[in-house]
Write a protein that holds these residues in place. Structure first.
Motif, PDB file in Angstrom:
ATOM      1  N   ASN A 165     109.415  29.611  25.574  1.00  0.00           N
ATOM      2  CA  ASN A 165     109.610  31.050  25.566  1.00  0.00           C
ATOM      3  C   ASN A 165     108.978  31.661  26.809  1.00  0.00           C
ATOM      4  OD1 ASN A 165     106.912  30.875  24.936  1.00  0.00           O
ATOM      5  ND2 ASN A 165     107.111  31.682  22.872  1.00  0.00           N
ATOM      6  N   ARG A 166     108.589  32.936  26.724  1.00  0.00           N
ATOM      7  CA  ARG A 166     108.221  33.659  27.949  1.00  0.00           C
ATOM      8  C   ARG A 166     107.098  32.995  28.746  1.00  0.00           C
ATOM      9  NH1 ARG A 166     106.716  36.932  23.551  1.00  0.00           N
ATOM     10  NH2 ARG A 166     104.460  36.948  23.211  1.00  0.00           N
ATOM     11  N   SER A 167     106.160  32.287  28.095  1.00  0.00           N
ATOM     12  CA  SER A 167     105.058  31.668  28.829  1.00  0.00           C
ATOM     13  C   SER A 167     105.509  30.463  29.648  1.00  0.00           C
ATOM     14  CB  SER A 167     103.946  31.249  27.866  1.00  0.00           C
ATOM     15  OG  SER A 167     104.427  30.320  26.913  1.00  0.00           O
ATOM     16  N   ALA A 168     106.703  29.926  29.356  1.00  0.00           N
ATOM     17  CA  ALA A 168     107.183  28.757  30.105  1.00  0.00           C
ATOM     18  C   ALA A 168     107.436  29.080  31.568  1.00  0.00           C
ATOM     19  CB  ALA A 168     108.456  28.205  29.465  1.00  0.00           C
ATOM     20  N   VAL A 169     107.599  30.357  31.899  1.00  0.00           N
ATOM     21  CA  VAL A 169     107.830  30.715  33.299  1.00  0.00           C
ATOM     22  C   VAL A 169     106.620  30.374  34.163  1.00  0.00           C
ATOM     23  CG1 VAL A 169     106.969  33.090  33.203  1.00  0.00           C
ATOM     24  CG2 VAL A 169     108.881  32.538  34.714  1.00  0.00           C
ATOM     25  N   TYR A 170     105.442  30.185  33.542  1.00  0.00           N
ATOM     26  CA  TYR A 170     104.229  29.834  34.280  1.00  0.00           C
ATOM     27  C   TYR A 170     103.919  28.336  34.225  1.00  0.00           C
ATOM     28  CZ  TYR A 170     103.489  34.861  33.756  1.00  0.00           C
ATOM     29  OH  TYR A 170     103.637  36.231  33.778  1.00  0.00           O
ATOM     30  N   ALA A 171     104.814  27.531  33.686  1.00  0.00           N
ATOM     31  CA  ALA A 171     104.548  26.104  33.548  1.00  0.00           C
ATOM     32  C   ALA A 171     104.428  25.440  34.918  1.00  0.00           C
ATOM     33  CB  ALA A 171     105.663  25.431  32.753  1.00  0.00           C
ATOM     34  N   PRO A 172     103.573  24.413  35.035  1.00  0.00           N
ATOM     35  CA  PRO A 172     103.441  23.722  36.326  1.00  0.00           C
ATOM     36  C   PRO A 172     104.714  22.961  36.671  1.00  0.00           C
ATOM     37  CG  PRO A 172     102.213  22.564  34.612  1.00  0.00           C
ATOM     38  CD  PRO A 172     102.680  23.839  33.999  1.00  0.00           C
ATOM     39  N   ALA A 173     105.136  23.068  37.899  1.00  0.00           N
ATOM     40  CA  ALA A 173     106.294  22.317  38.398  1.00  0.00           C
ATOM     41  C   ALA A 173     106.188  22.318  39.915  1.00  0.00           C
ATOM     42  CB  ALA A 173     107.608  22.941  37.941  1.00  0.00           C
ATOM     43  N   THR A 174     105.725  21.192  40.462  1.00  0.00           N
ATOM     44  CA  THR A 174     105.472  21.128  41.904  1.00  0.00           C
ATOM     45  C   THR A 174     106.749  21.316  42.703  1.00  0.00           C
ATOM     46  OG1 THR A 174     103.629  19.627  41.491  1.00  0.00           O
ATOM     47  CG2 THR A 174     104.483  19.734  43.736  1.00  0.00           C
ATOM     48  N   ARG A 175     107.804  20.615  42.305  1.00  0.00           N
ATOM     49  CA  ARG A 175     109.099  20.780  42.969  1.00  0.00           C
ATOM     50  C   ARG A 175     110.046  21.435  41.976  1.00  0.00           C
ATOM     51  NH1 ARG A 175     113.569  16.434  45.158  1.00  0.00           N
ATOM     52  NH2 ARG A 175     114.904  17.985  46.145  1.00  0.00           N
ATOM     53  N   LEU A 176     110.239  22.710  42.129  1.00  0.00           N
ATOM     54  CA  LEU A 176     111.044  23.479  41.188  1.00  0.00           C
ATOM     55  C   LEU A 176     112.446  23.652  41.745  1.00  0.00           C
ATOM     56  CD1 LEU A 176     111.101  25.087  38.530  1.00  0.00           C
ATOM     57  CD2 LEU A 176     110.362  27.093  39.838  1.00  0.00           C
ATOM     58  N   ARG A 191      97.357  24.094  38.774  1.00  0.00           N
ATOM     59  CA  ARG A 191      98.132  23.612  39.909  1.00  0.00           C
ATOM     60  C   ARG A 191      98.255  24.700  40.971  1.00  0.00           C
ATOM     61  NH1 ARG A 191      97.854  18.508  39.483  1.00  0.00           N
ATOM     62  NH2 ARG A 191      99.694  18.273  40.801  1.00  0.00           N
ATOM     63  N   PRO A 192      98.388  24.328  42.235  1.00  0.00           N
ATOM     64  CA  PRO A 192      98.463  25.347  43.301  1.00  0.00           C
ATOM     65  C   PRO A 192      99.590  26.341  43.092  1.00  0.00           C
ATOM     66  CG  PRO A 192      98.131  23.156  44.230  1.00  0.00           C
ATOM     67  CD  PRO A 192      98.384  22.958  42.777  1.00  0.00           C
ATOM     68  N   GLU A 193     100.765  25.883  42.633  1.00  0.00           N
ATOM     69  CA  GLU A 193     101.889  26.806  42.462  1.00  0.00           C
ATOM     70  C   GLU A 193     101.634  27.801  41.332  1.00  0.00           C
ATOM     71  OE1 GLU A 193     102.943  23.154  39.948  1.00  0.00           O
ATOM     72  OE2 GLU A 193     102.001  23.584  41.890  1.00  0.00           O
ATOM     73  N   VAL A 194     100.894  27.361  40.303  1.00  0.00           N
ATOM     74  CA  VAL A 194     100.578  28.261  39.196  1.00  0.00           C
ATOM     75  C   VAL A 194      99.560  29.307  39.637  1.00  0.00           C
ATOM     76  CG1 VAL A 194      99.650  28.381  36.851  1.00  0.00           C
ATOM     77  CG2 VAL A 194     101.139  26.479  37.499  1.00  0.00           C
ATOM     78  N   TRP A 195      98.581  28.903  40.444  1.00  0.00           N
ATOM     79  CA  TRP A 195      97.594  29.864  40.938  1.00  0.00           C
ATOM     80  C   TRP A 195      98.254  30.921  41.825  1.00  0.00           C
ATOM     81  CZ3 TRP A 195      93.552  32.651  40.743  1.00  0.00           C
ATOM     82  CH2 TRP A 195      93.055  33.271  41.888  1.00  0.00           C
ATOM     83  N   VAL A 251     117.613  17.819  37.467  1.00  0.00           N
ATOM     84  CA  VAL A 251     116.741  16.653  37.311  1.00  0.00           C
ATOM     85  C   VAL A 251     117.353  15.428  37.982  1.00  0.00           C
ATOM     86  CG1 VAL A 251     115.753  15.070  35.612  1.00  0.00           C
ATOM     87  CG2 VAL A 251     115.633  17.532  35.233  1.00  0.00           C
ATOM     88  N   ALA A 252     118.667  15.256  37.841  1.00  0.00           N
ATOM     89  CA  ALA A 252     119.323  14.113  38.472  1.00  0.00           C
ATOM     90  C   ALA A 252     119.199  14.149  39.988  1.00  0.00           C
ATOM     91  CB  ALA A 252     120.796  14.078  38.066  1.00  0.00           C
ATOM     92  N   GLU A 253     119.056  15.351  40.541  1.00  0.00           N
ATOM     93  CA  GLU A 253     118.910  15.486  41.990  1.00  0.00           C
ATOM     94  C   GLU A 253     117.452  15.466  42.437  1.00  0.00           C
ATOM     95  OE1 GLU A 253     121.111  18.955  43.072  1.00  0.00           O
ATOM     96  OE2 GLU A 253     123.056  18.076  42.536  1.00  0.00           O
ATOM     97  N   GLY A 254     116.520  15.213  41.483  1.00  0.00           N
ATOM     98  CA  GLY A 254     115.134  14.981  41.856  1.00  0.00           C
ATOM     99  C   GLY A 254     114.199  16.164  41.787  1.00  0.00           C
ATOM    100  N   ALA A 255     114.591  17.236  41.095  1.00  0.00           N
ATOM    101  CA  ALA A 255     113.725  18.414  40.977  1.00  0.00           C
ATOM    102  C   ALA A 255     113.592  18.786  39.504  1.00  0.00           C
ATOM    103  CB  ALA A 255     114.283  19.585  41.778  1.00  0.00           C
TER     104      ALA A 255
END
Length: 659
Positions: A253-264, A85-89, A191-195
Motif C-alpha cells: 500500500n502507500r508505504s511501499a513507495v518508500y521501499a528500498p530498491a537500488t535499481r528502480l 539505503r541511500p535512495e530511501v534517505w 524484472v526480466a530486464e534486470g531492474a
C-alpha cells in the motif's frame, strides 16, 4: 608515494526524535575500536542537552567534522544491518522538505520497527550468501492489449497516465481485473530486464489481485510484500528482502513507495484518487507525490493507472510532464444511465427503475448481479418523524444511523447508541428512516427475488469473491467482491445521494466508484446508473474520462482550488500561527482563518513555483517555535508531551471536505 587518505572518524546521524529542531545530521565521533559503523546502520548516541540516549541512523561518514565544538562519541552499534539505503534517505529528505516536515517521520514509514530475530536470521543467511533468489530464466513479458513499441518506450524511463481495460480474467485460478494483469506484466518485464519494480495499491483487495496476477508470471522469491497491514516481523522481513541486489517486484500500500530498491525500473500507482493513498501521519504526504519525487531522483518508468483520471494527473498531462498511454483496441463497459420518474424518489418500490429491474432479472438467470449502494447498515440516515430535523448524536454531533432492523440508533462517528433520542427542535422521540443501506437493500431484494441467494459486502461483511452461481451481491462502494467470469449485470444505485455530498472531489470520487464497479462486469454485460444525469453520466456512459478530468481541472483553475494551486493548513497556538503568517514569502495568500478552543487554523494558498519557498519559511517557523517552548519545571509532575505550538499540513484536503 601518494598519501593514504585517513579513515573516516565522524558519523553523521539522523536522530529518531520528534523534535523538529533536531531534524538535521548531527556529527558524532566513532570511538577507536568500534567496528561496523557504516552508512545505513542503527546506532545509539547521547543527547547531552537532555542527558539521555537516543537511537538514529548513520547517513554518511566523514573525516572532517562540521560542528565547531567537541563531539560526543557514538555510544553503541545497535545493528549491523544497513537498513537505511541511500535512495530511501534521499527520498525521505526531499519529501519532508517539500511538505515542511521532518525526514525521520518519513523514515518511520519507510523502515519498520527492528525485529531482532528476523534480522539475525537475515544476517546469518547473508553471511552464507543465501539471501539472493535463484537466477531468473524468463523472456521479457508482453503486456496484453498494448503496442510493444509503446511499452519499450515507457520502460526506457517514460512517465504516463495509463488507461486500462475494464473486465476480469483468471490468473493462477484467481479472478482479477484486467488492470492487475497489465501492471503485473509491466512489472514482470521490468524484472526480466534486470531492474526492480514497485507496485502501489490502495488496499488489500487491490493488492490481492496484483499478487495473483504476479504469481502467474514470476516465482515467489521474486515478489516482496511490503504492506502496513502485515505484522511487524513480516514487514521487516519484506524490507530486508527488497534490499538485495537481485531485481524483485515490491507490492504494497502507500508505504511501499518508500521501499528500498537500488535499481528502480518501474514505479506504478494504481487508483491514485483513492483517499487511502493519502498518508494520515505527519508529514501527510500522498503516495502520488512521493512517487513523483522518487522518479525524478532515481529515474525508471512512472505509471499512474486507473479506470478514471484524477485532476492531479490531468494537470501533469496538460503540463507535458506525463504522457498518455492506452490499450491499442480499448474495451468499454456497456453503461446505461437511467433517471427516476418524477416523484419516484419517495417511492421505495421505484428505487430501481423498470429498465434496470428487467436487466437484473434477466441476468440472474445466468450468474451473479452486483448492486452498489451508498452506505452500509439498514437505514444510513435518520430524521425526526415530526419536524424532519436530522438526528444527531448528543455526544459528538455526528449523524445517527440504524445498522439493523429494530436496532437502537447509533452514531456514525463515535459508535455510541442513542436508545433514548429526542429531537432538539420539537422534543419528539419518533424517528423516520432516510435511505437504504446494504442490509435493508438486501432484505428488499430478497423479498422481490424469492429463492435467490443474496450476499452482503461492506465494512462489516468482508467478501472478496463470489462464484458464478446466480446471486444478488449488495455492496458498498469499494467493497465489491470479484465475481467469477464477471457480473452478468451491475446496478449502481443511490447515485443522487452520492453526488449530493458537499466536497471538492465528489464528482471525481463518484466517477471512480462507478467506473471501478462497472469494470467488474462481464464483457458486454449491462451497467445501469440510476438517478444521475448530466456530465457525470455522460463520462461514464461514453468512457471519455479524460474530457471529464479536463473540465474538472478547468473549473478548479478558475476558482483557484487544488490541484490548480497548492494549499497548506497551519494549526496551533494563535500567536504561533500569526508568526507563521508573517513569515510567509510573497505569493502565499491566506484564504481563511478561524480559532477553535484556544487554537487557530489558517489556510494558505500558493502557486507550485512558490512551494519550496513557502515550505522553507513554514519549516523555519515550526523549528523556531518548537525550540522556544518553555521547558518543564524540574520536579513538577509530567502530564504528557505537550503539542507543538505550530503544525503544518501541506496539500491538506480537509478544508475542502464536508463540514
Amino acid at each position: 608515494m601518494p598519501a593514504v587518505p585517513a579513515p573516516p572518524t565522524i558519523a553523521r546521524v539522523i536522530l529518531d526524535t520528534p523534535l523538529p529542531q533536531l531534524d538535521r545530521l548531527l556529527d558524532y565521533r566513532i570511538p577507536a575500536g568500534m567496528e561496523g559503523v557504516v552508512p545505513g546502520v542503527r546506532v545509539s548516541v547521547p543527547l547531552r542537552s537532555a542527558q539521555r540516549m537516543a537511537q538514529g541512523f548513520v547517513v554518511e561518514l566523514a573525516v572532517q567534522q562540521e560542528h565547531p565544538g567537541p563531539l560526543s562519541d557514538v555510544e553503541a552499534l545497535v545493528s549491523s544491518a544497513e537498513v537505511l539505503r541511500p535512495e530511501v534517505w534521499r527520498l525521505a529528505r526531499a519529501v519532508a522538505d517539500r511538505a515542511a516536515g521532518s525526514a525521520i517521520d518519513v523514515l518511520r514509514l519507510a523502515i519498520p520497527k527492528r525485529q531482532v530475530r528476523v534480522e539475525k536470521s537475515w544476517l546469518a543467511a547473508r553471511a552464507r550468501g543465501a539471501v539472493e533468489p535463484a537466477p531468473l530464466e524468463t523472456r521479457p513479458t508482453r503486456v496484453d492489449g498494448y503496442r510493444d513499441s509503446d511499452i519499450v518506450e515507457l520502460l526506457a524511463g517514460g512517465r504516463v497516465a495509463l488507461a486500462v481495460d475494464p473486465g476480469v480474467v483468471s490468473q493462477a485460478g484467481v479472478w482479477v481485473g484486467r488492470w492487475a494483469v497489465a501492471l503485473a506484466q509491466l512489472a514482470a518485464r521490468t524484472v526480466a530486464e534486470g531492474a526492480s519494480a514497485i507496485l502501489v495499491a490502495p488496499d488489500h483487495r487491490d493488492a490481492r489481485q496484483l499478487e495473483a496476477a504476479l504469481a502467474a508470471l514470476l516465482p515467489d522469491d521474486r515478489m516482496v510484500r511490503y504492506d502496513s497491514a502485515q505484522s511487524d516481523a513480516e514487514r521487516y522481513r519484506g524490507m530486508l528482502r527488497a534490499m538485495g541486489s537481485s531485481p524483485v517486484v515490491i507490492l504494497g500500500n502507500r508505504s511501499a513507495v518508500y521501499a528500498p530498491a537500488t535499481r528502480l525500473g518501474l514505479l506504478a500507482v494504481w487508483n491514485d484518487g483513492d483517499p487511502l493513498l493519502h498518508e494520515p501521519l505527519t508529514p501527510y504526504v500522498h503516495a502520488r507525490d512521493a512517487a513523483l519525487v522518487r522518479q525524478e531522483q532515481q529515474g525508471g518508468a512512472l505509471v499512474f493507472a486507473g479506470h478514471t483520471r484524477t485532476t492531479e494527473v490531468q494537470r501533469l498531462v496538460e503540463l507535458g510532464w506525463l504522457g498518455e498511454l492506452g490499450p491499442e483496441r480499448p474495451r468499454r463497459a456497456r453503461v446505461v444511465a437511467t433517471a427516476h420518474a418524477p416523484g419516484a424518489a419517495s417511492d421505495e418500490h421505484a428505487r430501481i427503475p423498470s429498465l434496470a429491474w428487467r436487466e437484473a432479472s434477466a441476468a440472474l438467470a445466468s450468474g451473479p448481479v452486483l448492486v452498489q449502494v451508498a452506505r452500509p447498515g439498514y437505514a444510513p440516515g435518520l430524521r425526526c418523524a415530526e419536524c424532519g430535523t436530522p438526528a444527531r448524536c448528543r455526544r459528538c454531533g455526528g449523524p445517527l444511523q440504524q445498522t439493523r432492523v429494530a436496532a437502537a440508533p447509533t452514531c456514525l462517528w463515535c459508535g455510541v447508541a442513542e436508545p433514548g433520542w429526542r429531537c432538539v427542535e420539537c422534543r419528539a422521540s419518533r424517528l423516520t428512516r432516510v435511505g437504504a443501506g446494504t442490509t435493508r437493500t438486501a432484505d428488499e431484494l430478497g423479498r422481490a427475488f424469492p429463492g435467490t441467494r443474496v450476499v452482503v459486502a461492506d465494512g462489516e461483511h468482508r467478501v472478496l469473491e463470489v462464484d458464478e452461481r446466480p446471486a444478488l451481491v449488495v455492496a458498498t462502494r469499494g467493497a465489491e467482491p470479484i465475481a467469477a467470469r464477471g457480473y452478468r449485470a451491475v446496478l449502481l444505485l443511490d447515485g443522487e445521494r452520492m453526488v449530493a455530498r458537499e466536497t471538492l472531489r465528489i464528482a471525481e470520487d463518484c466517477l471512480r466508484w462507478w467506473a471501478d464497479a462497472a469494470a467488474l462486469a462481464a464483457d458486454g454485460a449491462p451497467v445501469m446508473l440510476v438517478g444521475v444525469g448530466g456530465r457525470l453520466a455522460a463520462a461514464l456512459s461514453t468512457g471519455n474520462v479524460t474530457a471529464f478530468a479536463q473540465a474538472e481541472l478547468a473549473d478548479r483553475r478558475a476558482l483557484g482550488f487544488p490541484p490548480a494551486m497548492r494549499v497548506a493548513t497551519l494549526e496551533g497556538l494563535p500567536d504561533a500561527v500569526a508568526a507563521a503568517r508573517a513569515a510567509l514569502p510573497a505569493g502565499a495568500e491566506v484564504i481563511g482563518e478561524r480559532a477553535v478552543e484556544g487554537r487557530s487554523r489558517a489556510i494558505i494558498r500558493f502557486d507550485y513555483a512558490a512551494g519550496a519557498a513557502v515550505a522553507r519559511a513554514v519549516r523555519a517557523e515550526v523549528v523556531r517555535q518548537a525550540a522556544s517552548r518553555r521547558k518543564p519545571v524540574p520536579g513538577a509532575p509530567r502530564t504528557g508531551r505537550a503539542p507543538l505550538p505550530l503544525r503544518a499540513h501541506f496539500d491538506d484536503p480537509a478544508p475542502f471536505e464536508e463540514s
